[in-house]
Design an enzyme around this catalytic site. Structure first.
Site, PDB file in Angstrom:
ATOM      1  N   TYR A  14       0.831  -1.215   0.000  1.00  0.00           N
ATOM      2  CA  TYR A  14       0.000   0.000   0.000  1.00  0.00           C
ATOM      3  C   TYR A  14       0.862   1.260   0.000  1.00  0.00           C
ATOM      4  CZ  TYR A  14      -3.079   3.748   1.477  1.00  0.00           C
ATOM      5  OH  TYR A  14      -3.748   4.949   1.563  1.00  0.00           O
TER       6      TYR A  14
ATOM      7  N   GLU B 112     -14.200  -0.572   6.324  1.00  0.00           N
ATOM      8  CA  GLU B 112     -14.156   0.730   5.655  1.00  0.00           C
ATOM      9  C   GLU B 112     -15.466   0.863   4.881  1.00  0.00           C
ATOM     10  OE1 GLU B 112     -10.317   1.767   3.811  1.00  0.00           O
ATOM     11  OE2 GLU B 112     -11.443   2.324   2.026  1.00  0.00           O
TER      12      GLU B 112
ATOM     13  N   TYR C 171      -1.048  13.366   6.068  1.00  0.00           N
ATOM     14  CA  TYR C 171      -0.643  12.388   7.079  1.00  0.00           C
ATOM     15  C   TYR C 171       0.849  12.552   7.363  1.00  0.00           C
ATOM     16  CZ  TYR C 171      -4.840   9.307   6.798  1.00  0.00           C
ATOM     17  OH  TYR C 171      -6.097   8.767   6.865  1.00  0.00           O
TER      18      TYR C 171
HETATM   19  C1  3EB Z   1      -7.694   6.258   5.464  1.00  0.00           C
HETATM   20  O1  3EB Z   1      -8.597   7.045   5.801  1.00  0.00           O
HETATM   21  C2  3EB Z   1      -8.125   4.856   5.193  1.00  0.00           C
HETATM   22  O2  3EB Z   1      -5.262   5.526  -0.418  1.00  0.00           O
HETATM   23  O3  3EB Z   1      -6.881   6.006  -1.815  1.00  0.00           O
HETATM   24  C3  3EB Z   1      -9.313   5.289   2.454  1.00  0.00           C
HETATM   25  C4  3EB Z   1      -9.685   5.811   1.234  1.00  0.00           C
HETATM   26  C5  3EB Z   1      -8.011   4.882   2.660  1.00  0.00           C
HETATM   27  C6  3EB Z   1      -8.757   5.928   0.203  1.00  0.00           C
HETATM   28  C7  3EB Z   1      -6.463   5.691  -0.682  1.00  0.00           C
HETATM   29  C8  3EB Z   1      -7.089   5.004   1.622  1.00  0.00           C
HETATM   30  C9  3EB Z   1      -7.447   5.529   0.402  1.00  0.00           C
HETATM   31  O4  3EB Z   1      -6.504   6.581   5.400  1.00  0.00           O
HETATM   32  C10 3EB Z   1      -7.569   4.289   3.962  1.00  0.00           C
END
Ligand code: 3EB
Length: 347
Positions: A153, A336, A213
């Site tokens: 990922y 999710e 992030y």
């Molecule tokens: C998050 O909120 C959970 O990498 O496109 C959610 C939606 C998440 C999209 C992406 C990742 C993605 O970080 C993971």
């Protein structure tokens, strides 16, 4: 032609216009009827549908509780099919769907593969011209394989960030997103929805924007917005990214489905409230039984519990909830939820 509602003899001054887009969920291969053409059909399950309809994409993720599911995005108007490299393009007056599907690769090659796929996607989008990305779904297997920054990922996130950067797509205009792992081996599928109309993205006040992030979650941040809205003449398309039990930037209640479900719903509620405030969005954003949802569950046994909580949350039984068995991009997350909802605009 546009919907007849516009020309109806009974048109009242404030009558809503009929949206041209609609989303259905069913367990049979979709067949278009009466002016409704398939813009994008997601197939979930093991059976490979005959490749008859170019708008149909078999994702390689399996439903929980049924063999096959088809989530279909219908358009009231012509849909044209074309190719750009390996990208399949479906175009209509308001939207373009772009599908790139390639064989999967191990974590050490996934950065390079993501760069290839995203370059083809963005080249296709540029080739269409005059459209903006509103939504991207990413599916691949073994999403949590590899340690630390070598995780698949994270390697994916690096490739996506690099290509967005080289195509000049900055954080302020990133589309909504989903990136989940199939519980079995499958292709790498990237499916995108672009629009000719204005796309406005929205962040969740309860969560740090994913594109901000901190470094702990990988060398390049995940480039997606939490939600957004496409406003066309006759409709609002409200889009909610994959949403999990993350507060600030931290996952909460590791491994606990019940508590994570509660936090996920709280995040969805906050996001809907934030989306309702977007200037020009007009319609309030509520998740009700009209919304099309995908619920990704790491453990299929969690379905009855999550189904019951969702029914309370939505205030009724929705016929458009797809429960899917998938790995979430952080290994401590159990579920999710994403959503899309089309509402008619008030004229
Ligand atoms: C998050 O909120 C959970 O990498 O496109 C959610 C939606 C998440 C999209 C992406 C990742 C993605 O970080 C993971």
């Amino acid at each position: 032609m546009s919907s007849s509602a516009q020309f109806s003899e009974h048109t009242a001054p404030l009558q809503g216009l009929e949206p041209r887009l609609s989303i259905t969920l069913g367990d049979e291969v979709p067949r278009s009827q009466a002016g409704q053409n398939l813009l994008l059909g997601f197939h979930f399950g093991r059976s490979k549908p005959e490749p008859s309809d170019p708008a149909l994409v078999s994702i390689g993720v399996d439903p929980v509780g049924s063999d096959d599911l088809y989530e279909c995005w219908w358009y009231d108007g012509a849909v044209e099919h074309s190719m750009s490299g390996r990208a399949r393009i479906l175009r209509c007056d308001d939207f373009a769907a772009i599908v790139v599907q390639v064989p999967d690769a191990p974590p050490e090659n996934f950065h390079a593969l993501t760069v290839e796929v995203y370059e083809e996607l963005l080249q296709a989008v540029n080739g269409i011209g005059g459209v903006q990305l509103a939504r991207i779904w990413n599916y691949f297997s073994n999403i949590n394989e590899g340690d630390g920054d070598q995780e698949k990922y994270r390697q994916f996130s690096i490739g996506r960030a690099e290509v967005f950067e080289s195509f000049g797509l900055n954080d302020a205009s990133v589309p909504t997103g989903t990136a989940v792992g199939s519980a079995r081996d499958c292709d790498f599928s990237v499916v995108a929805l672009a629009t000719r109309h204005h796309f406005r993205n929205v962040e969740n006040p309860r969560q740090v924007s994913a594109f901000r992030y901190p470094r702990d979650y990988g060398p390049r941040s995940p480039k997606f917005s939490r939600g957004g809205c496409v406003i066309t003449g006759g409709q609002h398309l409200q889009l909610i990214s994959g949403t999990a039990a993350i507060i600030g930037h931290e996952s909460v209640h590791a491994g606990d489905t019940a508590l994570q479900c509660k936090e996920t719903l709280a995040n969805l509620q906050q996001l809907c409230d934030a989306m309702s405030l977007i200037e020009g969005a007009g319609a309030r954003v509520v998740l009700d039984d009209q919304a099309a949802l995908r619920v990704y569950l790491r453990d299929p046994a969690d379905r009855p519990f999550v189904d019951a909580r969702l029914r309370e949350f939505l205030g009724g039984e929705s016929r458009t909830i797809a429960f899917l068995n998938a790995d979430i991009c952080r290994s401590e997350l159990q579920l999710e939820i994403e959503a899309a909802r089309v509402v008619g605009a008030v004229s």
